[in-house]
Design a protein around this motif. Structure first.
Motif, PDB file in Angstrom:
ATOM      1  N   ILE A 111     -54.569   6.546 -29.801  1.00 21.00           N
ATOM      2  CA  ILE A 111     -55.159   5.475 -30.609  1.00 21.00           C
ATOM      3  C   ILE A 111     -56.660   5.696 -30.684  1.00 21.00           C
ATOM      4  CG2 ILE A 111     -55.571   2.988 -30.806  1.00 21.00           C
ATOM      5  CD1 ILE A 111     -52.915   2.578 -29.308  1.00 21.00           C
ATOM      6  N   TYR A 112     -57.181   5.679 -31.904  1.00 24.43           N
ATOM      7  CA  TYR A 112     -58.614   5.862 -32.150  1.00 24.43           C
ATOM      8  C   TYR A 112     -59.236   4.486 -32.357  1.00 24.43           C
ATOM      9  CZ  TYR A 112     -62.779   8.335 -34.008  1.00 24.43           C
ATOM     10  OH  TYR A 112     -64.044   8.847 -34.213  1.00 24.43           O
ATOM     11  N   VAL A 113     -60.099   4.079 -31.414  1.00 27.59           N
ATOM     12  CA  VAL A 113     -60.724   2.760 -31.441  1.00 27.59           C
ATOM     13  C   VAL A 113     -61.999   2.812 -32.285  1.00 27.59           C
ATOM     14  CG1 VAL A 113     -61.725   0.919 -30.046  1.00 27.59           C
ATOM     15  CG2 VAL A 113     -59.792   2.263 -29.158  1.00 27.59           C
ATOM     16  N   ILE A 114     -61.978   2.120 -33.432  1.00 25.37           N
ATOM     17  CA  ILE A 114     -63.127   2.093 -34.344  1.00 25.37           C
ATOM     18  C   ILE A 114     -63.451   0.634 -34.644  1.00 25.37           C
ATOM     19  CG2 ILE A 114     -64.107   3.034 -36.465  1.00 25.37           C
ATOM     20  CD1 ILE A 114     -61.912   5.127 -36.493  1.00 25.37           C
ATOM     21  N   THR A 115     -63.835  -0.076 -33.603  1.00 29.08           N
ATOM     22  CA  THR A 115     -64.159  -1.499 -33.673  1.00 29.08           C
ATOM     23  C   THR A 115     -65.608  -1.686 -33.224  1.00 29.08           C
ATOM     24  OG1 THR A 115     -63.429  -1.829 -31.397  1.00 29.08           O
ATOM     25  CG2 THR A 115     -61.771  -2.147 -33.127  1.00 29.08           C
ATOM     26  N   PRO A 116     -66.182  -2.878 -33.331  1.00 24.82           N
ATOM     27  CA  PRO A 116     -67.523  -3.101 -32.779  1.00 24.82           C
ATOM     28  C   PRO A 116     -67.614  -2.703 -31.304  1.00 24.82           C
ATOM     29  CG  PRO A 116     -66.939  -4.912 -34.217  1.00 24.82           C
ATOM     30  CD  PRO A 116     -65.713  -4.057 -34.105  1.00 24.82           C
ATOM     31  N   ASN A 117     -68.785  -2.231 -30.909  1.00 20.32           N
ATOM     32  CA  ASN A 117     -68.991  -1.685 -29.564  1.00 20.32           C
ATOM     33  C   ASN A 117     -68.491  -2.588 -28.443  1.00 20.32           C
ATOM     34  OD1 ASN A 117     -70.451   0.195 -31.067  1.00 20.32           O
ATOM     35  ND2 ASN A 117     -72.427  -0.731 -30.580  1.00 20.32           N
ATOM     36  N   GLY A 118     -68.744  -3.881 -28.571  1.00 23.20           N
ATOM     37  CA  GLY A 118     -68.392  -4.817 -27.513  1.00 23.20           C
ATOM     38  C   GLY A 118     -66.902  -4.975 -27.289  1.00 23.20           C
ATOM     39  N   LEU A 119     -66.086  -4.452 -28.209  1.00 27.64           N
ATOM     40  CA  LEU A 119     -64.630  -4.553 -28.092  1.00 27.64           C
ATOM     41  C   LEU A 119     -63.991  -3.278 -27.559  1.00 27.64           C
ATOM     42  CD1 LEU A 119     -63.906  -6.358 -31.506  1.00 27.64           C
ATOM     43  CD2 LEU A 119     -64.445  -7.374 -29.278  1.00 27.64           C
ATOM     44  N   HIS A 120     -64.778  -2.210 -27.396  1.00 26.51           N
ATOM     45  CA  HIS A 120     -64.213  -0.917 -26.984  1.00 26.51           C
ATOM     46  C   HIS A 120     -63.591  -0.973 -25.588  1.00 26.51           C
ATOM     47  CE1 HIS A 120     -67.110   1.525 -29.821  1.00 26.51           C
ATOM     48  NE2 HIS A 120     -66.254   0.764 -30.479  1.00 26.51           N
ATOM     49  N   HIS A 121     -64.296  -1.589 -24.674  1.00 25.03           N
ATOM     50  CA  HIS A 121     -63.889  -1.575 -23.262  1.00 25.03           C
ATOM     51  C   HIS A 121     -62.482  -2.128 -23.081  1.00 25.03           C
ATOM     52  CE1 HIS A 121     -63.839  -3.707 -19.249  1.00 25.03           C
ATOM     53  NE2 HIS A 121     -64.168  -2.491 -18.851  1.00 25.03           N
ATOM     54  N   GLN A 122     -62.256  -3.347 -23.544  1.00 21.96           N
ATOM     55  CA  GLN A 122     -60.951  -3.971 -23.355  1.00 21.96           C
ATOM     56  C   GLN A 122     -59.860  -3.215 -24.097  1.00 21.96           C
ATOM     57  OE1 GLN A 122     -60.433  -6.366 -21.184  1.00 21.96           O
ATOM     58  NE2 GLN A 122     -58.241  -6.308 -21.571  1.00 21.96           N
ATOM     59  N   ALA A 123     -60.183  -2.704 -25.282  1.00 24.72           N
ATOM     60  CA  ALA A 123     -59.187  -1.965 -26.056  1.00 24.72           C
ATOM     61  C   ALA A 123     -58.721  -0.722 -25.320  1.00 24.72           C
ATOM     62  CB  ALA A 123     -59.756  -1.595 -27.423  1.00 24.72           C
ATOM     63  N   VAL A 124     -59.672   0.042 -24.778  1.00 24.24           N
ATOM     64  CA  VAL A 124     -59.295   1.278 -24.086  1.00 24.24           C
ATOM     65  C   VAL A 124     -58.513   0.979 -22.814  1.00 24.24           C
ATOM     66  CG1 VAL A 124     -60.199   3.296 -22.856  1.00 24.24           C
ATOM     67  CG2 VAL A 124     -61.108   2.692 -25.108  1.00 24.24           C
ATOM     68  N   LEU A 125     -58.866  -0.099 -22.104  1.00 23.34           N
ATOM     69  CA  LEU A 125     -58.093  -0.465 -20.917  1.00 23.34           C
ATOM     70  C   LEU A 125     -56.645  -0.770 -21.292  1.00 23.34           C
ATOM     71  CD1 LEU A 125     -60.510  -2.750 -18.841  1.00 23.34           C
ATOM     72  CD2 LEU A 125     -60.232  -0.261 -18.785  1.00 23.34           C
ATOM     73  N   ARG A 126     -56.447  -1.457 -22.400  1.00 27.60           N
ATOM     74  CA  ARG A 126     -55.091  -1.789 -22.848  1.00 27.60           C
ATOM     75  C   ARG A 126     -54.340  -0.545 -23.336  1.00 27.60           C
ATOM     76  NH1 ARG A 126     -55.678  -6.948 -26.782  1.00 27.60           N
ATOM     77  NH2 ARG A 126     -53.391  -6.664 -26.915  1.00 27.60           N
ATOM     78  N   ILE A 127     -55.051   0.344 -23.996  1.00 27.48           N
ATOM     79  CA  ILE A 127     -54.419   1.582 -24.470  1.00 27.48           C
ATOM     80  C   ILE A 127     -53.978   2.431 -23.284  1.00 27.48           C
ATOM     81  CG2 ILE A 127     -54.898   3.771 -25.647  1.00 27.48           C
ATOM     82  CD1 ILE A 127     -56.802   2.089 -27.484  1.00 27.48           C
ATOM     83  N   ALA A 128     -54.829   2.541 -22.274  1.00 30.06           N
ATOM     84  CA  ALA A 128     -54.472   3.302 -21.079  1.00 30.06           C
ATOM     85  C   ALA A 128     -53.249   2.687 -20.397  1.00 30.06           C
ATOM     86  CB  ALA A 128     -55.649   3.356 -20.119  1.00 30.06           C
TER      87      ALA A 128
END
Length: 372
Positions: A111-128
């Protein structure tokens, strides 16, 4: 001009790992995209269907080793449009509430996360946690602590975390790195990085501290930070910085307008850089050695990148950056290939450590030691 995306309108892996995309970039790169390919394909879902997500999706249509197969968005109408345009099946479409269930979808690898910077952290934790590889736009988080937590989560889940450093695959950039590595520039003495544009709409997320994590430094300035590191070829050991703000209404507390910063390197080389949201025509890298020089202008735009050295013009071929990036990242994820300039999460954390330090010394003054 409203954003970096408006402003910013290939070959990395080792020659052994990727013989058809050569080490530093040449005409063979063009030949690769004219040839058939029958190897493994990385199946990618894009999270965030805005302007840059659209750019990546379009670029992926000519990829050989990566394919767009899914989407994640909070806007149902966008999902429908992308389904139709890119032939994406319903089962590969998710919103921001339910995408954890991607863990049960064997048709999506990354999954390629292309959202505002402040949303990257939680998204990547969920993807992992879902067991999928993550590709994250830069900056990968809003501070180094968040970035390291993302790296740790992906390591724990045994999945890859890559950061969207498309310039690490750009042929003229890699040619300068080759020249430096082979001693053609001599001892590196100085780097200058100028990164900036005049930002428009004051209500956009890039001027929202919570979503952006800062201002120009968290958007365009990271190019000069990262560029200083890969052009000099060392990790900086100290930083100084000065902030200038002419419009405190548009650039509220915690949202930087203009920052000048200086980096020092173990060899004695120094870097002088500018990050700004208040001046146009700033996209230039200059590297000086005691035997020669190299210049890129534009240095980080969407291309073609143009450059010259003391030996003459750089004339490497241009292929859409995001196409090459995704093909190369597919090789890194699927075949364990190595990039000339790393694009992993650890690389992203180093940039965030420098950004953290820049913001600190803008407030405190003085010089801060760096330990990357």
């Amino acid at each position: 001009m409203n954003s970096r995306r408006d402003f910013l309108q290939l070959l990395t892996t080792s020659a052994v790992a990727l013989p058809f995309l050569p080490l530093y970039g040449s005409s063979e790169q063009l030949a690769f995209y004219d040839q058939s390919y029958e190897g493994p394909v990385l199946r990618v879902a894009i999270m965030g269907l805005g302007s840059y997500g659209t750019r990546v999706a379009e670029a992926m249509q000519t990829c050989k080793r990566a394919k767009l197969v899914g989407v994640i968005s909070g806007t149902p109408a966008k999902i429908k449009d992308w389904q139709s345009k890119y032939n994406i099946p319903e089962k590969n479409c998710y919103n921001y509430e339910n995408y954890d269930s991607v863990k049960d979808n064997p048709d999506i690898d990354a999954i390629y996360v292309i959202t505002p910077n402040g949303l990257h952290h939680q998204a990547v934790l969920r993807i992992a946690a879902a067991g999928k590889h993550a590709i994250c736009e830069k900056p990968m988080a809003i501070n180094a602590q968040e970035g390291q937590e993302m790296v740790d989560a992906c390591n724990k889940a045994n999945v890859k975390l890559l950061v969207g450093y498309r310039m690490h695959f750009e042929p003229n950039t890699l040619e300068i790195i080759r020249m430096r590595n082979e001693g053609e520039l001599g001892k590196i003495m100085f780097f200058q990085g100028l990164s900036g544009f005049k930002i428009g709409d004051p209500t956009q997320w890039r001027l929202d501290k919570e979503l952006a994590g800062g201002g120009a430094m968290m958007d365009i300035g990271i190019y000069s930070i990262n560029g200083a590191r890969y052009m000099v070829g060392e990790e900086p050991i100290w930083v100084t910085a000065q902030e200038t703000k002419t419009d405190p209404i548009k650039f509220k507390e915690g949202v930087d307008e203009t920052i000048q910063f200086q980096l020092g390197f173990p060899s004695g080389a120094v870097a002088s850089c500018l990050s700004t949201y208040s001046m146009n025509h700033l996209d230039r890298f200059f590297l000086n050695g005691d035997k020669g020089f190299a210049e890129l202008q534009p240095s980080t735009g969407y291309g073609p990148i143009k450059g010259r050295t003391h030996k003459g013009e750089l004339m490497k071929p241009h292929i859409t950056h995001q196409t090459v990036q995704m093909d190369q990242m597919a090789g890194i994820i699927s075949a364990g290939e190595k990039a000339v300039v790393p694009v992993d999460g650890a690389e992203g954390v180093k940039d965030l450590k420098i950004i953290d330090a820049i913001y600190e010394v803008c407030k405190t003054g003085g010089k801060k030691k760096l330990d990357l």
